[in-house]
Write a protein that holds these residues in place. Structure first.
Motif, mmCIF file in Angstrom:
data_model
loop_
_atom_site.group_PDB
_atom_site.id
_atom_site.type_symbol
_atom_site.label_atom_id
_atom_site.label_comp_id
_atom_site.label_asym_id
_atom_site.label_seq_id
_atom_site.Cartn_x
_atom_site.Cartn_y
_atom_site.Cartn_z
ATOM 1 N N VAL A 2 31.395 40.631 39.756
ATOM 2 C CA VAL A 2 30.702 39.954 40.845
ATOM 3 C C VAL A 2 31.512 40.142 42.121
ATOM 4 O O VAL A 2 32.725 39.910 42.142
ATOM 5 N N ARG A 3 30.840 40.577 43.161
ATOM 6 C CA ARG A 3 31.490 40.806 44.449
ATOM 7 C C ARG A 3 30.834 39.942 45.513
ATOM 8 O O ARG A 3 29.613 39.848 45.588
ATOM 9 N N ARG A 4 31.657 39.324 46.329
ATOM 10 C CA ARG A 4 31.178 38.646 47.535
ATOM 11 C C ARG A 4 32.086 39.055 48.668
ATOM 12 O O ARG A 4 33.275 38.732 48.669
ATOM 13 N N GLY A 5 31.534 39.797 49.627
ATOM 14 C CA GLY A 5 32.353 40.328 50.703
ATOM 15 C C GLY A 5 33.398 41.275 50.149
ATOM 16 O O GLY A 5 33.094 42.227 49.438
ATOM 17 N N VAL A 52 36.346 40.556 44.689
ATOM 18 C CA VAL A 52 35.730 41.044 43.464
ATOM 19 C C VAL A 52 36.313 40.288 42.276
ATOM 20 O O VAL A 52 37.530 40.125 42.171
ATOM 21 N N VAL A 53 35.434 39.819 41.378
ATOM 22 C CA VAL A 53 35.865 39.168 40.146
ATOM 23 C C VAL A 53 35.273 39.934 38.978
ATOM 24 O O VAL A 53 34.062 40.189 38.933
ATOM 25 N N CYS A 54 36.122 40.309 38.036
ATOM 26 C CA CYS A 54 35.686 41.006 36.828
ATOM 27 C C CYS A 54 35.909 40.075 35.641
ATOM 28 O O CYS A 54 37.012 39.555 35.452
ATOM 29 N N GLU A 91 39.038 36.186 33.555
ATOM 30 C CA GLU A 91 38.631 36.681 34.860
ATOM 31 C C GLU A 91 39.791 37.390 35.559
ATOM 32 O O GLU A 91 40.917 36.905 35.543
ATOM 33 N N ILE A 92 39.487 38.545 36.138
ATOM 34 C CA ILE A 92 40.445 39.287 36.950
ATOM 35 C C ILE A 92 39.877 39.357 38.359
ATOM 36 O O ILE A 92 38.736 39.773 38.559
ATOM 37 N N SER A 93 40.658 38.935 39.339
ATOM 38 C CA SER A 93 40.193 38.939 40.719
ATOM 39 C C SER A 93 40.961 39.971 41.526
ATOM 40 O O SER A 93 42.129 40.258 41.251
#
Length: 321
Positions: A74-77, A80-82, A197-199
């Motif tokens: 998921v990306r916002r701006g 990124v979070v995987c 979660e990996i950010s």
């Protein structure tokens, strides 16, 4: 020249290859859509579901693996979070596909006419949408050729492939289901998987004049890289140092990290259009592993790896870690 003469066909008859290339970068970010695409590298084929929205100047995107394991991105701006439900360590860069979703594609293409010959090749349909086809043929042996299928009303990339000089298709991307729409609710960008979660924050160095200082700060430099590939990003790689390069279409990264007393293999492997070249380098009494990963032919990746030089201060500092 980038703009090529084209035959009189269809709606696109007065639009040049240069026009369509100018639409590509902005369309990837600023078009809202949802769908499913397949991505093939060599013998490996994966399917992903995507929702992409451009709202109030912010890009939001959610990618969900459809096969080959569970997970989502998921990306916002620029954040990124995987999410990885399975156990095990996986680099975020190994999850995010290259090609049309690599950072090289997220900004408008720089003038690529110095490195590729551009030509319009006709019209057709992909995933129910009318498209035009643009061929980008590499002008030297250090990069691959590309073929792009762009949706005619938005310029959105809906299909692409990467080709070797022989014409062999090395990588292939294509939407199998697509809806171009601004009506995508917030709920489609919520993380739904449970797991680790990996950010990561996406970083762009963005300027050619920063290259020399960036390389020195990282403790190593390149004596050679293919013309046209400029610094694009400097992601973190643990104890090592990394710089990514792009020519506006293709990209590769150079990783330099201390190896201690462990002996590492040397040589190249290729998955689709992605080459991985590893080389062990001795600097003083310290050993380093140099890895080049990206869309380069194996011989070019080897030249890049063999041009890496370690600064003495970096070698001494690595020995103290």
């Amino acid at each position: 020249m980038l703009a090529m003469a084209m035959p009189a066909y269809g709606v696109a008859q007065e639009k040049t290859a240069a026009y369509w290339l100018e639409q590509l970068g902005p369309a990837l970010n600023m078009t809202s859509y949802r769908g499913v695409f397949v991505y093939a590298r060599g013998s490996s084929v994966h399917s992903m579901q995507i929702a992409h929205r451009y709202l109030n100047g912010i890009v939001e995107e959610r990618l969900v693996l459809q096969d080959g394991g569970r997970g989502e991105i998921v990306r916002r701006g620029m954040n990124v979070v995987c999410v990885l439900p399975e156990q095990g360590k996986v680099r975020l860069e190994q999850i995010i596909p290259s090609g049309p979703f690599a950072e090289a594609f997220t900004s408008q293409l720089i003038p690529v006419s110095r490195w590729y010959s551009a030509e319009l090749q006709g019209e057709g349909r992909v995933a129910g949408y009318d498209v035009v086809t643009v061929a980008l043929t590499a002008k030297d042996q250090h990069r691959y050729s590309h073929r792009l299928w762009l949706e005619k009303s938005t310029g959105l990339l809906v299909k692409s492939n990467v080709r070797a000089a022989s014409g062999e298709v090395l990588e292939h991307f294509q939407f199998t289901n697509l809806e171009i729409t601004d009506d995508i609710p917030d709920s489609e960008f919520e993380i739904r998987s449970e797991g680790r979660e990996i950010s990561r924050a996406l970083n762009d160095t963005g300027a050619q004049d920063e290259f020399s200082s960036t390389a020195r700060l990282h403790g190593w430099h390149l004596d050679w890289r293919p013309d046209g590939f400029e610094p694009a990003a400097a992601p973190s790689s643990g104890k090592g140092q990394t710089v990514a390069f792009s020519d506006g279409l293709a990209a590769f990264s150079v990783f330099v990290e201390p190896t201690g007393s462990v002996s590492m293999p040397t040589g190249a492997s290729r998955i689709g259009a992605t080459t991985i070249y590893m080389r062990q380098l001795q600097s003083g009494n310290r050993a380093f592993l140099v890895t080049v990963v990206g869309e380069l032919p194996p011989t070019s990746a080897r030249q890049v790896a063999e041009s890496v030089r370690i600064d003495e201060a970096f070698a001494l500092g690595a020995g103290e870690q």
